[in-house]
Design an enzyme around this catalytic site. Structure first.
Site, mmCIF file in Angstrom:
data_model
loop_
_atom_site.group_PDB
_atom_site.id
_atom_site.type_symbol
_atom_site.label_atom_id
_atom_site.label_comp_id
_atom_site.label_asym_id
_atom_site.label_seq_id
_atom_site.Cartn_x
_atom_site.Cartn_y
_atom_site.Cartn_z
ATOM 1 N N GLU A 83 -4.564 1.298 -8.361
ATOM 2 C CA GLU A 83 -5.304 2.305 -7.615
ATOM 3 C C GLU A 83 -4.469 2.873 -6.478
ATOM 4 O O GLU A 83 -3.580 2.212 -5.953
ATOM 5 C CB GLU A 83 -6.601 1.700 -7.055
ATOM 6 C CG GLU A 83 -7.557 1.304 -8.177
ATOM 7 C CD GLU A 83 -8.849 0.664 -7.699
ATOM 8 O OE1 GLU A 83 -9.895 0.995 -8.257
ATOM 9 O OE2 GLU A 83 -8.830 -0.169 -6.774
ATOM 10 N N CYS A 97 -2.440 5.130 0.701
ATOM 11 C CA CYS A 97 -2.333 3.693 0.545
ATOM 12 C C CYS A 97 -1.873 3.456 -0.898
ATOM 13 O O CYS A 97 -2.625 3.741 -1.832
ATOM 14 C CB CYS A 97 -3.729 3.116 0.830
ATOM 15 S SG CYS A 97 -3.804 1.360 0.802
ATOM 16 N N CYS A 104 -2.620 -9.173 -8.067
ATOM 17 C CA CYS A 104 -1.900 -9.908 -7.026
ATOM 18 C C CYS A 104 -2.019 -11.397 -7.292
ATOM 19 O O CYS A 104 -3.090 -11.898 -7.632
ATOM 20 C CB CYS A 104 -2.439 -9.576 -5.638
ATOM 21 S SG CYS A 104 -1.407 -10.269 -4.312
ATOM 22 N N CYS A 108 -5.460 -14.319 -1.628
ATOM 23 C CA CYS A 108 -6.097 -14.351 -0.303
ATOM 24 C C CYS A 108 -7.612 -14.301 -0.524
ATOM 25 O O CYS A 108 -8.106 -13.502 -1.314
ATOM 26 C CB CYS A 108 -5.644 -13.156 0.536
ATOM 27 S SG CYS A 108 -3.876 -13.155 0.853
ATOM 28 N N CYS A 111 -9.805 -10.987 -0.094
ATOM 29 C CA CYS A 111 -9.307 -9.745 -0.694
ATOM 30 C C CYS A 111 -9.725 -9.643 -2.152
ATOM 31 O O CYS A 111 -9.535 -10.579 -2.935
ATOM 32 C CB CYS A 111 -7.788 -9.712 -0.579
ATOM 33 S SG CYS A 111 -7.044 -8.267 -1.360
ATOM 34 N N CYS A 327 -9.521 -1.169 2.637
ATOM 35 C CA CYS A 327 -8.608 -2.298 2.554
ATOM 36 C C CYS A 327 -9.300 -3.495 1.923
ATOM 37 O O CYS A 327 -10.393 -3.867 2.341
ATOM 38 C CB CYS A 327 -8.165 -2.746 3.934
ATOM 39 S SG CYS A 327 -6.965 -1.691 4.680
HETATM 40 N N1 SAH Z 1 -0.289 -7.777 0.119
HETATM 41 C C1 SAH Z 1 -0.074 -6.967 1.265
HETATM 42 C C2 SAH Z 1 -0.606 -5.547 1.140
HETATM 43 C C3 SAH Z 1 -2.010 -5.373 0.601
HETATM 44 S S1 SAH Z 1 -3.380 -5.663 1.631
HETATM 45 C C4 SAH Z 1 -0.666 -7.636 2.493
HETATM 46 O O1 SAH Z 1 -1.397 -8.594 2.335
HETATM 47 O O2 SAH Z 1 -0.379 -7.225 3.610
HETATM 48 C C5 SAH Z 1 -3.378 -4.509 2.929
HETATM 49 C C6 SAH Z 1 -4.146 -4.997 4.150
HETATM 50 O O3 SAH Z 1 -5.560 -5.113 3.884
HETATM 51 C C7 SAH Z 1 -3.698 -6.368 4.581
HETATM 52 O O4 SAH Z 1 -3.587 -6.458 5.968
HETATM 53 C C8 SAH Z 1 -4.829 -7.225 4.060
HETATM 54 O O5 SAH Z 1 -4.845 -8.460 4.671
HETATM 55 C C9 SAH Z 1 -6.010 -6.345 4.369
HETATM 56 N N2 SAH Z 1 -7.255 -6.758 3.700
HETATM 57 C C10 SAH Z 1 -7.382 -7.508 2.587
HETATM 58 N N3 SAH Z 1 -8.679 -7.697 2.285
HETATM 59 C C11 SAH Z 1 -9.389 -7.060 3.227
HETATM 60 C C12 SAH Z 1 -10.786 -6.855 3.455
HETATM 61 N N4 SAH Z 1 -11.689 -7.362 2.630
HETATM 62 N N5 SAH Z 1 -11.159 -6.122 4.524
HETATM 63 C C13 SAH Z 1 -10.230 -5.552 5.344
HETATM 64 N N6 SAH Z 1 -8.911 -5.699 5.179
HETATM 65 C C14 SAH Z 1 -8.491 -6.442 4.127
#
Ligand code: SAH
Length: 334
Positions: A83, A97, A104, A108, A111, A327
């Site tokens: 996406e 973005c 992935c 996490c 996420c 995000c």
């Molecule tokens: N893998 C990379 C880039 C993708 S995530 C990273 O982790 O940085 C981009 C951003 O969105 C990161 O800061 C991530 O921690 C954040 N993010 C992930 N899940 C989220 C959520 N549910 N709400 C808000 N931000 C989130």
């Protein structure tokens, strides 16, 4: 546009290499298929039409948020899905973005992409095509693509070659000509990748998804922390800063009752002391995970506790949540 395949075809037909630049210019101008690439001889266009698509990643879904954010679902010929999200800001600024992987592996817990599991690395040309798509859309909105952040699906530093190749093109004069300061790579804290960025001459921004100020909490939220704990991660950030002279951006997602106590803020400030860091507090966007966003009062108290320690955080508000484009919500449901 699959540049590797296109290069082989062009060579086989005795066509000059500048055809690739011409094809990208045509994409930038809104060409949909090879027949729209009018700089090419007609015979060449017809031949290419039979060989490969002009765009890598067929648009399988497109959604527009009430806040003018646009999200595309893209599908590669091998079925991989990714996406891209174009975020509209005030004063005509537009941030793309981009995704760097079709899933992935890092899991996490907050996420949605993490919940999908691993997907393959995207090629540089698949990343570049997301930017071209966004640039065309921004034009149509009477605006301009100004920023690109690697905050879509995937961990960019696990795919550093393609990510940096694409970033070089984004910032090249005969590419999109963006300023490198307006291209940001966000990482979970993949330490070998940070070292790689430290050595690379391209002055892009580095953002770290820290999200906790102690190893216990961070390992719970982000399993990668077991491999690269906070001290190692911040040491890599300091080497980056000392070598490149560029500050590091720290992203901190505020999760209700998990990491948003003023004590956490003071711990965070202690960790970041003697460094050149800027903290970005992030509103949590709901996913299927077990977390809730910090309520505004707790967010305020956290920000105040940081300020009392001399850090001046900025707050990133959620955009595009109504179309699951915010995000952490990218999960390939299209
Ligand atoms: N893998 C990379 C880039 C993708 S995530 C990273 O982790 O940085 C981009 C951003 O969105 C990161 O800061 C991530 O921690 C954040 N993010 C992930 N899940 C989220 C959520 N549910 N709400 C808000 N931000 C989130």
């Amino acid at each position: 546009m699959d540049v590797a395949r296109l290069t082989r075809l062009l060579e086989g037909w005795g066509e000059p290499a500048y055809r690739i630049t011409q094809a990208r210019q045509a994409q930038r101008a809104g060409a949909v298929s090879w027949s729209d690439v009018t700089a090419f001889p007609r015979v060449l266009r017809t031949r290419l039409d039979q060989e490969l698509p002009l765009w890598s990643g067929e648009i399988s879904a497109r959604a527009e948020s009430t806040d003018a954010t646009v999200k595309w679902g893209l599908r590669g010929e091998d079925g991989t899905f990714w996406e891209a999200v174009l975020i509209a800001h005030a004063r005509g600024r537009r941030t793309l973005c981009v995704s760097s992987q079709g899933g992935c592996a890092l899991a996490c817990r907050f996420c949605a992409t993490g919940a999908m599991g691993p997907g393959r690395d995207l090629a540089a040309s698949e990343i570049i095509d997301q930017a071209l798509l966004a640039a065309v859309e921004a034009d149509a909105q009477g605006s301009r693509l100004t920023n690109v952040v690697y905050m879509g699906m995937g961990e960019p530093l696990q795919n550093a070659d393609a990510v940096l190749d694409a970033a070089r093109w984004l910032t090249a004069a005969d590419g999109l000509g963006l300023s490198a300061r307006r291209v940001a790579i966000s990482t979970v804290g993949w330490v070998p990748g940070i070292s790689r960025l430290t050595r690379d001459p391209l002055p892009v921004r580095l953002a770290i998804s820290l999200h906790a100020a102690d190893d216990e909490t961070r390992s719970e939220l982000m399993p990668i922390n077991v491999r690269y704990p906070i001290a190692n991660l911040l040491a890599a950030c300091r080497r980056y800063r000392d070598t490149t002279g560029r500050r590091v951006f720290i992203e901190y997602l505020l999760l209700d009752g998990v990491n948003d106590d003023p004590i956490d803020a003071r711990r965070l400030a202690a960790l970041l002391r003697d460094g050149d860091f800027h903290v970005n507090l992030i509103e949590y966007n709901p996913t299927s995970g077990p977390y809730r966003a910090s309520p505004p009062e707790r967010r305020e108290r956290f920000a105040e506790a940081l300020a009392a320690e001399g850090l001046r955080p900025s707050i990133r508000h959620s955009r595009g949540a109504d179309i699951a484009a915010a995000c952490g919500q990218l999960a390939g449901d299209g």
